[in-house]
Design a protein around this motif. Structure first.
Motif, mmCIF file in Angstrom:
data_model
loop_
_atom_site.group_PDB
_atom_site.id
_atom_site.type_symbol
_atom_site.label_atom_id
_atom_site.label_comp_id
_atom_site.label_asym_id
_atom_site.label_seq_id
_atom_site.Cartn_x
_atom_site.Cartn_y
_atom_site.Cartn_z
ATOM 1 N N THR A 148 15.268 78.818 -20.527
ATOM 2 C CA THR A 148 16.638 77.916 -21.194
ATOM 3 C C THR A 148 15.342 77.934 -22.694
ATOM 4 N N ASP B 157 18.937 85.600 -14.204
ATOM 5 C CA ASP B 157 18.837 85.211 -14.855
ATOM 6 C C ASP B 157 19.249 85.590 -16.171
ATOM 7 N N GLY C 229 15.017 81.527 -24.773
ATOM 8 C CA GLY C 229 16.457 81.412 -25.185
ATOM 9 C C GLY C 229 16.623 80.514 -26.299
ATOM 10 N N THR C 230 16.410 79.622 -26.826
ATOM 11 C CA THR C 230 16.750 78.762 -27.383
ATOM 12 C C THR C 230 15.466 78.493 -29.485
ATOM 13 N N VAL D 15 24.446 81.288 -22.259
ATOM 14 C CA VAL D 15 25.030 80.350 -22.243
ATOM 15 C C VAL D 15 24.760 79.268 -23.918
ATOM 16 N N LEU D 16 23.795 80.570 -24.532
ATOM 17 C CA LEU D 16 23.212 80.197 -25.293
ATOM 18 C C LEU D 16 23.938 81.688 -26.418
ATOM 19 N N TYR E 289 22.950 84.671 -17.245
ATOM 20 C CA TYR E 289 22.621 83.561 -17.776
ATOM 21 C C TYR E 289 22.029 82.673 -18.961
ATOM 22 N N VAL E 290 21.604 83.550 -19.441
ATOM 23 C CA VAL E 290 20.502 82.736 -21.131
ATOM 24 C C VAL E 290 22.194 83.239 -21.534
ATOM 25 N N ASP F 193 13.763 78.188 -14.667
ATOM 26 C CA ASP F 193 14.656 78.165 -15.389
ATOM 27 C C ASP F 193 14.806 77.415 -17.002
#
Lengths: 458, 245
Positions: free
Chosen positions: A381, A411, A384-385, A418-419, A414-415, A377
């Motif tokens: 994350t 997953d 992703g950033t 959130v982003l 999710y990413v 995770d």
């Protein structure tokens, strides 16, 4: 010889390879090879010494001799000397400052891609922190095309990985459908076959192609066989979108994989000759991973992160659609725990992007590594950033054929959520028109039937 | 949590499909199931070889046994230094030398590998079915090896003057199979042999390759090795043939 003095203690590094190895952040593979720094202080002294050397050093002092290794020859012969002039005056430390400067934007970095050799990328990587790696990667944009557009800033694609232990067609299709219904598969729908049988490969390619064409899915498919098998599949008329191959950073490593630059060229040309891409002609899919050279006893006493960057020199010679660092697959003797895997994943993404590659990452671990889903995770994350082009989509993150854990369809959702990341634009449109995503890019799954489900019953 | 409409896909694969979703994320029960599977794999990795139980069970089969250990100090050392797991410690070398007499046809080794529980559960059951298929064979006392990699079979077989080694070893634990056993066979065991000299029968467990089938395959390979005096990639074609049987 390279030296650094701290409080009267002189640290000596006899070769550039030794300096690079000792400056590399701690990882078990370099310790296994016996080339890691022996103390924390020695490591930082090496980083200080490395920060002071000129970037030009890396084209003068070759870590594997030009005569001995075709990848060294490739690196030197294709070095973009014209654009290198922009950074030729810099030290490694100065290069870090340059990369972080506000004025160093996407355009500047794109121009420099081929002026940066793997060793330069690896060297600056070693003195960069995790946030540096993320910041500079996030400035890069590497776009590639086959039937869709991958790598646009703000997009995160997935390779749908529907593996099955016996290559059972229905088993594979079940995972494909499940993945597509979760919005996965824009980077590629790619199967790792359980055998190296060419007939099976052709059969799998035909089935995937049939699904793709029947539902007009704007993506590409691949069976990740050895490139020589793919060449034979092409000769037998198989619908090959992408040629896959695992590659490494030394001629000897590639030789242990049964390839060299000439075989890769042959595979590249054979795949190009099919002209199956509608939006672009990026037809290669490469996989890499730190530690492969040591594992093949082909490492020339060079650290695994530098060798990984050299593999990217091989990749970029063939304008790939996808380059995937399978970061945690190799096991704890190379990357021991979550911390080492996370750092390595970010390093690989950074070096690849800096060198102009469409980098994705198989965010993954094996059960004998000291890592778990929480570590994945974190890496997911962070990537992703950092602007990673693509990740894997494996049912429940559990690959039942290769026996390791990667990232799940969920997953990726999710990413993206959130982003604020999106699928490849063509694929996104298709997902919306197929009723899989709504306009807010949320999975719908409210209908009781879906046309894709019909595939399995046929 | 929303229910999914395509449960029927699940019949075609053991992959974790049709999991449903909470928002876009995995539902609670599925997250916990994966976590439990991972915990089983981690526990398997750190399980220890049960020497007393194994030796008792072997004795019941009329087999003597010896124990050895590699140069590995502990589990962390094992994971970080695969090379150490391929070399015997000094004490083991001495003891094996004392136990070594006349040449034997076969030496069976039970080794922990990456899951000691795999061999704790499966090794004796397999040996029990294998022995009747090898009636004319001279078999050395079974060697139980701790902190062992596959290649530890080479120095053991060499010292015991074995023509062939068969090492039963815990495979890397997977989420769906934490305790799967592998069997590796090598003709003329010698330190420095590489994997291309070995034949492998993997995924031995009731949920995978049954003890009966595994025993049959292993005995077939053993006979082939003895007759042809080779092992490894050279025997690959025969592997395909027996799969068809």
């Amino acid at each position: 010889m390279y030296k650094h003095t701290i409080q009267n203690k002189v640290y000596v590094f006899n070769t550039l390879a030794e300096l690079l190895a000792k400056a590399s952040p701690l990882r078990s593979g370099d310790q296994l090879a016996g080339i890691a720094a022996k103390s924390y202080q020695e490591r930082i002294a090496a980083q200080m010494a490395l920060a002071e050397i000129a970037l030009t050093t890396f084209i003068e002092d070759l870590i594997i001799p030009y005569e001995q290794d075709e990848i060294t020859r490739l690196i030197i012969d294709t070095h973009d000397k014209e654009n290198f002039k922009t950074i030729a005056h810099l030290t490694v430390g100065g290069f870090r400052d340059f990369l972080l400067a506000h004025s160093t934007d996407k355009e500047v970095l794109t121009k420099l891609q081929k002026a940066i050799t793997p060793e330069m990328a690896a060297a600056v990587c070693k003195i960069m922190s995790v946030q540096d790696l993320i910041l500079v990667s996030s400035k890069c944009e590497v776009i590639t095309r086959f039937r869709n557009t991958l790598g646009i800033k703000g997009c995160l694609a997935t390779r749908l990985q529907p593996n099955h232990p016996t290559d059972d067609i229905k088993g594979i299709l079940a995972s494909v459908i499940d993945g597509i219904l979760f919005g996965s598969g824009d980077a590629v729908i790619g199967i790792n076959p359980a055998t190296d049988n060419i007939a099976t490969q052709i059969q799998l390619l035909k089935v995937l192609d049939e699904v793709r064409t029947r539902y007009q899915i704007p993506t590409q498919t691949c069976v990740l066989s050895h490139i020589t098998n793919t060449i034979m599949a092409i000769e037998q008329g198989a619908p090959v979108d992408l040629a896959f191959q695992s590659i490494g950073g030394t001629e000897k490593t590639n030789s242990s994989f049964g390839v060299n630059l000439s075989i890769l060229r042959e595979g590249h040309e054979a795949t190009l000759s099919l002209s199956r891409g509608t939006l672009g002609n990026n037809v290669m899919y490469f996989e890499t991973g730190q530690g492969s050279s040591l594992s093949a006893n082909a490492h020339h006493h060079i650290d695994q992160q530098t060798l990984e960057a050299r593999a990217y020199a091989v990749a970029r010679a063939f304008n790939p659609l996808l380059v995937n660092t399978v970061v945690g697959f190799i096991g704890p003797e190379y990357l021991y725990n979550g911390k080492q895997i996370i750092r390595a994943g970010l390093e690989d993404h950074f070096c690849g992007k800096l060198m102009g590659l469409p980098m994705g990452c198989d965010v993954c671990y094996t059960n004998h590594a000291d890592a778990d889903q929480d570590d994945m995770d974190m890496l997911l994350t962070l990537l992703g950033t950092a602007g990673c082009n693509f990740i894997m989509g494996v049912p429940g993150a559990d690959d039942i054929m290769l026996n390791y854990q990667s990232t799940s369809f969920h997953d990726a959702l999710y990413v993206r959520q959130v982003l604020g990341l999106r699928p490849a634009p063509e694929f996104e449109q298709w997902l919306i028109s197929a009723g899989i995503l709504n306009e807010k890019l949320q999975i719908t799954h409210t209908s009781t039937s879906n046309k894709l489900l019909k595939i399995i019953s046929q | 949590m929303e229910k999914k409409p395509w449960q029927q896909l699940k019949q075609f694969t053991n992959a974790r499909i049709s999991l449903g979703r909470s928002g876009g994320s995995m539902p609670t029960n599925e997250v916990l199931k994966v976590r439990m599977a991972h915990s089983m794999a981690k526990d398997a990795l750190h399980s220890e070889i049960d020497i007393s139980k194994l030796s008792d069970d072997l004795q019941t089969l009329g087999l003597a046994c010896m124990t050895v250990q590699s140069k590995v100090a502990d589990r962390t050392d094992y994971l970080l230094h695969p090379d150490k797991g391929r070399v015997l410690n000094e004490l083991s070398i001495t003891q094996l030398n004392m136990g070594s007499k006349e040449p034997v046809d076969l030496c069976i080794i039970i080794a922990d590998g990456l899951s000691a529980d795999a061999v704790n559960f499966h090794s004796v059951k397999l040996i029990q079915l294998l022995l009747p298929l090898l009636t004319s064979w001279i078999v050395a006392p079974v060697v139980i090896a701790s902190q062992s990699r596959v290649a530890l079979a080479d120095p053991i077989g060499e010292i015991l003057k074995a023509q062939i080694t068969l090492i039963l070893i815990g495979e890397r634990p997977g989420l769906s199979s934490p305790n799967s056993m592998g069997a590796y066979l090598t003709y003329l065991p010698q330190t420095g042999n590489t994997d291309e000299k070995r034949n492998c029968v993997s995924n031995i467990q009731p949920e995978g390759l049954s003890y009966e089938t595994a025993a049959f395959k292993i005995s077939y390979l053993l006979q082939q090795m003895k007759t042809k005096q080779i092992s490894g990639v050279a025997l690959k074609d025969d592997f395909q043939e027996i799969r068809l049987l």
